[in-house]
Enzyme design. Structure first.
Site, PDB file in Angstrom:
ATOM      1  N   CYS A  34      21.214 -33.999  34.916  1.00  0.00           N
ATOM      2  CA  CYS A  34      21.295 -35.140  34.961  1.00  0.00           C
ATOM      3  C   CYS A  34      21.847 -35.512  33.355  1.00  0.00           C
ATOM      4  O   CYS A  34      22.184 -36.561  32.978  1.00  0.00           O
ATOM      5  CB  CYS A  34      19.631 -35.408  34.380  1.00  0.00           C
ATOM      6  SG  CYS A  34      18.562 -35.256  35.275  1.00  0.00           S
ATOM      7  N   HIS A  50      17.600 -41.698  27.332  1.00  0.00           N
ATOM      8  CA  HIS A  50      17.686 -41.188  28.578  1.00  0.00           C
ATOM      9  C   HIS A  50      16.707 -41.357  29.211  1.00  0.00           C
ATOM     10  O   HIS A  50      16.452 -41.861  30.602  1.00  0.00           O
ATOM     11  CB  HIS A  50      17.130 -39.607  28.441  1.00  0.00           C
ATOM     12  CG  HIS A  50      17.409 -38.469  29.990  1.00  0.00           C
ATOM     13  ND1 HIS A  50      18.728 -38.948  30.457  1.00  0.00           N
ATOM     14  CD2 HIS A  50      17.277 -37.533  30.670  1.00  0.00           C
ATOM     15  CE1 HIS A  50      18.855 -37.652  31.548  1.00  0.00           C
ATOM     16  NE2 HIS A  50      17.530 -37.387  31.172  1.00  0.00           N
ATOM     17  N   GLU A  96      11.141 -37.439  24.476  1.00  0.00           N
ATOM     18  CA  GLU A  96      12.497 -38.404  23.657  1.00  0.00           C
ATOM     19  C   GLU A  96      12.024 -38.704  22.518  1.00  0.00           C
ATOM     20  O   GLU A  96      13.308 -39.150  21.785  1.00  0.00           O
ATOM     21  CB  GLU A  96      12.990 -38.942  24.950  1.00  0.00           C
ATOM     22  CG  GLU A  96      14.296 -39.431  24.159  1.00  0.00           C
ATOM     23  CD  GLU A  96      14.716 -40.505  25.525  1.00  0.00           C
ATOM     24  OE1 GLU A  96      14.842 -40.867  26.409  1.00  0.00           O
ATOM     25  OE2 GLU A  96      16.523 -41.016  25.205  1.00  0.00           O
ATOM     26  N   LYS A 121      17.944 -47.198  32.711  1.00  0.00           N
ATOM     27  CA  LYS A 121      17.121 -46.853  33.998  1.00  0.00           C
ATOM     28  C   LYS A 121      16.718 -47.878  34.964  1.00  0.00           C
ATOM     29  O   LYS A 121      16.174 -47.880  36.215  1.00  0.00           O
ATOM     30  CB  LYS A 121      17.074 -45.753  34.080  1.00  0.00           C
ATOM     31  CG  LYS A 121      17.587 -44.788  33.562  1.00  0.00           C
ATOM     32  CD  LYS A 121      17.529 -43.211  33.920  1.00  0.00           C
ATOM     33  CE  LYS A 121      18.276 -41.800  33.570  1.00  0.00           C
ATOM     34  NZ  LYS A 121      18.837 -41.299  31.761  1.00  0.00           N
ATOM     35  N   HIS A 166      18.097 -43.939  38.220  1.00  0.00           N
ATOM     36  CA  HIS A 166      18.939 -42.544  38.107  1.00  0.00           C
ATOM     37  C   HIS A 166      19.500 -42.244  38.124  1.00  0.00           C
ATOM     38  O   HIS A 166      19.519 -41.318  39.659  1.00  0.00           O
ATOM     39  CB  HIS A 166      17.299 -41.640  37.360  1.00  0.00           C
ATOM     40  CG  HIS A 166      17.435 -40.357  36.206  1.00  0.00           C
ATOM     41  ND1 HIS A 166      19.372 -40.153  36.646  1.00  0.00           N
ATOM     42  CD2 HIS A 166      17.028 -39.342  36.361  1.00  0.00           C
ATOM     43  CE1 HIS A 166      18.641 -38.743  35.635  1.00  0.00           C
ATOM     44  NE2 HIS A 166      17.715 -38.394  35.014  1.00  0.00           N
ATOM     45  N   PHE A 185      17.575 -31.329  33.446  1.00  0.00           N
ATOM     46  CA  PHE A 185      16.378 -30.340  33.647  1.00  0.00           C
ATOM     47  C   PHE A 185      17.908 -29.591  32.994  1.00  0.00           C
ATOM     48  O   PHE A 185      18.615 -29.437  33.830  1.00  0.00           O
ATOM     49  CB  PHE A 185      16.259 -30.761  35.105  1.00  0.00           C
ATOM     50  CG  PHE A 185      15.432 -31.159  36.275  1.00  0.00           C
ATOM     51  CD1 PHE A 185      13.901 -31.975  34.318  1.00  0.00           C
ATOM     52  CD2 PHE A 185      14.749 -31.610  37.057  1.00  0.00           C
ATOM     53  CE1 PHE A 185      12.886 -32.202  35.236  1.00  0.00           C
ATOM     54  CE2 PHE A 185      13.989 -31.942  37.601  1.00  0.00           C
ATOM     55  CZ  PHE A 185      12.674 -32.846  36.610  1.00  0.00           C
TER      56      PHE A 185
END
Lengths: 402, 88
Positions: free
Chosen positions: A162, A294, A305, A326, A331, A390
């Site tokens: 990501c 994010h 976050e 998003k 995403h 990730f």
């Protein structure tokens, strides 16, 4: 070190077929998420996504091109065409050798993989199309951009899940900064909305079945999207000399690694990346007015976050606007940072902060100004864009108004 | 509660926790067993495969799907319930 500016932008995603349509959707707080449409979708438990509906490759590409271009490459080429067109650049001679392509993608030609696995495993066929390999490889999009526009300098593909696009754009920036190139085409693309792509994500149990609601207390997971965004990064002196329309300046970049867990994010890793980007940009926390989060809409990301932003910004976190787009475009995995950079540039150029839509209930663990549901008119001079992948790989970009 | 369901669930959790089945007790939580979030989704996958059931579970909200994972006993009861309803 040389300064780096953006002189072109292009996109295709669920919100629009170009930058103007996408930004209008962001201003309107429109959601691009809906029912997924592809073969075998009825065998999935997750059936929503931000899919580009009504997309017909034949409208943009000829038969030979379609045989070679996976969906993620097609999206990339469409976005690149818009971006390079806006920049007014054409690449020949010395400029061609001083220009390259760095793009992010996580899955590469996922639709090609899916279709051909289905063909050999499920349908029992023993022969696949001869272009399967050049179509599915992760660098296909970068290579086709280099071929289409004669870009002969450093070109490659970055895959960091990501954070792929942010890592790609950060690398492109460094190349120009340090004099390795004068112009870089950069950004990212993803086309993972196919049976195998969603089936794999289902297994992790982090996907929402109904909506993406970042930072909202009732959020219940992420929703995938697809598409691409591509930018023209250019040496500032070069852009100024030729009188280019400068959209924004890329002033800072930082990458960190959590070195902790393959899926769970870390506050420290994210916070170090945020602080690092400000330091690289020589920005103080008070200089930054907006952060494109994010903001995946998972429990783990959003609270981590927010804690990381609070940590990196200190008291200024309470005065900061932070939104997750998003909620609108989904995403895009390896392409997400690129589409989100469009919202950052809109904030700097137009003074419009894209909202976090789907926001329903405050969460004490995400107690920041998330620009809920409605876009806001605020003039801003410096922004950040977060991406936390990730595998604990974090990449944050800092932009300043031109 | 069928012994075979109990034994099979315990075997799945024990394997995930890298313990002997005899060392897993009914009142232990997954945390007690040292099973983290990834271990949990892997255990659920193993349960679905072993019993041919679909477990309603979202890692973002573990309480949402009515599948109680608070203890070994709770998990066995939840699986027993799923086997009874989904086999019907």
């Amino acid at each position: 070190m040389r300064r780096v500016v953006i002189t072109g932008q292009g996109t295709i995603n669920a919100l629009g077929r170009n930058v103007a349509e996408t930004l209008q959707a962001m201003r309107d707080g429109r959601c691009g998420i809906g029912d997924l449409e592809f073969q075998d979708v009825e065998r999935l438990s997750i059936r929503i996504g931000a899919q580009i509906k009504g997309y017909e490759p034949e409208d943009s590409f000829n038969r030979q091109q379609i045989a070679l271009y996976d969906r993620f490459t097609q999206f990339t080429l469409l976005a690149a065409r818009e971006a390079i067109g806006q920049s007014g650049l054409s690449f020949s001679g010395e400029l061609a050798t001083r220009s390259g392509v760095i793009l992010g993608t996580s899955g590469g030609g996922m639709n090609t993989l899916d279709e051909n696995y289905r063909s050999v495993y499920a349908d029992g066929k023993n022969r696949v199309h001869p272009f399967v390999v050049p179509k599915l490889m992760n660098n296909a999009a970068a290579s086709h951009v280099s071929m289409e526009w004669n870009l002969k300098g450093p070109s490659f593909t970055v895959a960091s899940a990501c954070a792929s696009s942010n890592h790609a754009m950060g690398q492109a920036m460094q190349m120009i900064r340090t004099g390795m190139a004068d112009v870089m085409i950069t950004g990212g693309s993803e086309a993972m909305l196919c049976f195998g792509g969603i089936k794999a994500w289902e297994g992790l149990r982090v996907m929402s079945k109904d909506a993406c609601r970042p930072f909202s207390a009732n959020r219940n997971g992420m929703v995938q999207g697809e598409g691409a965004a591509v930018f023209v990064f250019e040496d500032y002196e070069r852009a100024r000399t030729r009188g280019a329309d400068i959209l924004a300046e890329v002033v800072g970049f930082s990458m960190t690694s959590d070195a902790a867990d393959i899926v769970m994010p870390s506050k420290q890793g994210a916070s170090r990346a945020i602080a690092g980007a400000m330091q690289d940009a020589r920005l103080n926390p008070e200089d930054v007015a907006y952060v494109n989060a994010h903001g995946t809409g998972t429990t783990a990301n959003d609270k981590t976050e927010c804690a990381a932003v609070a940590d990196a910004f200190g008291h200024h976190a309470d005065d900061l606007m932070i939104s997750s787009t998003k909620s609108m475009h989904g995403h895009l995995i390896g392409g997400t940072g690129a589409v989100e950079l469009l919202a950052c540039i809109m904030a700097l150029r137009e003074g419009v902060i894209a909202p976090t839509i789907g926001y329903e209930e405050p969460d004490p663990e995400c107690a920041l100004d998330v620009v809920p549901n409605v876009a806001r008119d605020v003039k801003v001079n410096a922004v950040l864009s977060n991406a936390f992948a990730f595998g604990g790989l974090n990449a944050v970009l800092a932009l300043r108004a031109a | 509660m069928s012994d075979s369901i109990k034994d099979r669930v315990i075997a799945i959790l024990a394997e995930q926790a890298m313990l002997e089945p005899g060392d897993v007790s009914m009142d232990q939580s997954l945390e007690d067993l040292g099973i983290d979030s990834l271990g949990l989704v892997e255990s659920i996958f193993a349960i679905e495969e072993a019993f041919d059931v679909s477990v309603p579970f979202n890692a973002n909200d573990p309480t949402e799907g009515d599948f109680d994972i608070s203890s070994v006993k709770a998990i066995i009861e939840a699986v027993t319930g799923l086997v009874a309803t989904q086999a019907a």
